[in-house]
Design an enzyme around this catalytic site. Structure first.
Site, PDB file in Angstrom:
ATOM      1  N   CYS A   2       1.004  -0.979  -0.215  1.00  0.00           N
ATOM      2  CA  CYS A   2      -0.081   0.256  -0.441  1.00  0.00           C
ATOM      3  C   CYS A   2       1.264   1.047   0.201  1.00  0.00           C
ATOM      4  CB  CYS A   2      -1.214  -0.052   1.311  1.00  0.00           C
ATOM      5  SG  CYS A   2      -2.117  -1.524   1.377  1.00  0.00           S
ATOM      6  N   HIS A  17      -2.873   7.292   2.016  1.00  0.00           N
ATOM      7  CA  HIS A  17      -3.447   5.222   2.421  1.00  0.00           C
ATOM      8  C   HIS A  17      -5.204   5.359   2.319  1.00  0.00           C
ATOM      9  CE1 HIS A  17      -4.007   1.470   1.163  1.00  0.00           C
ATOM     10  NE2 HIS A  17      -3.837   1.017   2.694  1.00  0.00           N
ATOM     11  N   ASN A  76     -10.316   0.037   0.509  1.00  0.00           N
ATOM     12  CA  ASN A  76      -8.619  -0.453   0.411  1.00  0.00           C
ATOM     13  C   ASN A  76      -7.978  -0.830  -1.258  1.00  0.00           C
ATOM     14  OD1 ASN A  76      -5.979  -0.267   0.653  1.00  0.00           O
ATOM     15  ND2 ASN A  76      -5.744  -1.257   2.508  1.00  0.00           N
TER      16      ASN A  76
END
Length: 328
Positions: free
Chosen positions: A122, A255, A285
């Protein structure tokens, strides 16, 4: 290539999401058929996620990445022949090799420039963007395509409620160009390899067999604690490197892990909610794709304007994290 070039600027952005949108209610029905109980209320309360885009089987990361790339290139007004470098940040490549970046290069009809992948989960987009910026600052390239793209649905254990509700698929991209004035002002990358087990997909392919556990596993509480700590420190450090304070940042583009992390981070940084770009409710996500997806969304809807300062942050498995501060 001239060594007089000192800076890079973000010249354009683009994004792409799979057509299939799965709401929490729809996901709850699908999981119930597996004996897994969840609900829209349960997911929203814990994550802020309301829906996610999921790629159909057979749709690979390079497909999503290529479409996002085309849109970013159109926004920047560049063609395949202009690309000196392509970097794809992904944890879900099409193959062991060749790289997803090489596949994207072929899809775009670009030839001759460098193309490679980076894998920092990520944090991948921050790693890729910082790498591309370094190439430009060194005078090695004048135009680079940086992509974050994932088909995370392919590595989820759909019997694990704690993870399968969190993720989605997608791709985001930016084009950066050499410039006389700074666009990317500062960047910092970090990792702590002692924390590998709190977020990992520890499988591998060896001798024709899948070894280890091929699915994503996460210690959610440990990830939360680590994420908010390192992102807070990284945000302050990268601003200091640029001679700025958090108050001078117009937009925080973190993020998109879950709303709890975003809200907690904003409070620690004393950043008001209306200065934080949030897309996790719509995208879930998307790992390395989350920051460029959010950046592109906020540029296209007019929130992020030319001349504003944007702080992009990634954090993920490894454990890795990074921050990039840019003037748009």
């Amino acid at each position: 290539m001239s060594m007089a070039i000192k800076y890079s600027v973000i010249a354009g952005s683009g994004s792409y999401l799979p057509e299939r949108v799965v709401s929490n209610d729809e996901l709850a029905v699908e999981l119930a058929q597996r004996g897994i109980q969840t609900s829209d209320e349960w997911i929203v309360e814990r994550t802020g996620i309301r829906q996610r885009h999921l790629a159909e089987r057979g749709v690979t990361t390079s497909v999503l990445a290529t479409e996002a790339a085309r849109r970013a290139m159109a926004d920047a007004g560049v063609g395949p022949a202009d690309l000196d470098l392509i970097i794809v940040a992904t944890s879900t490549p099409d193959f062991v090799f060749p790289s997803t970046a090489c596949l994207v290069q072929a899809n775009l009809g670009a030839k001759g420039g460098a193309a490679f992948d980076v894998q920092a989960v990520c944090s991948g987009f921050a790693y890729a963007l910082t790498t591309a910026d370094s190439f430009v600052r060194a005078g090695r390239v004048r135009c680079a395509l940086v992509i974050g793209a994932e088909v995370f649905s392919s590595i989820l254990d759909w019997n694990d409620r704690s993870t399968c509700v969190l993720f989605g698929d997608g791709a985001g991209a930016v084009v950066i160009k050499a410039a006389d004035e700074p666009g990317i002002l500062a960047a910092q990358l970090h990792a702590d390899g002692s924390q590998t087990k709190i977020l990992c997909a520890a499988g591998n392919v060896a001798y024709g067999q899948v070894t280890g556990d091929p699915f994503l596993r996460m210690d959610g509480q440990a990830v939360f604690k680590q994420a908010v700590t390192v992102l807070d420190r990284s945000a302050r450090d990268v601003c200091a490197e640029a001679g700025m304070t958090i108050d001078q940042v117009d937009w925080l583009v973190p993020h998109q892990a879950n709303v709890r992390i975003l809200n907690f981070l904003a409070r620690k940084l004393n950043v008001s909610a209306d200065r934080v770009v949030v897309t996790v409710d719509q995208h879930a996500n998307t790992s390395a794709a989350s920051v460029p997806l959010a950046l592109d969304a906020a540029r296209r809807d007019g929130r992020i304007k030319p001349g504003q300062h944007v702080l992009m942050q990634g954090v993920g498995g490894g454990f890795t994290w990074g921050s990039v501060l840019a003037r748009m």
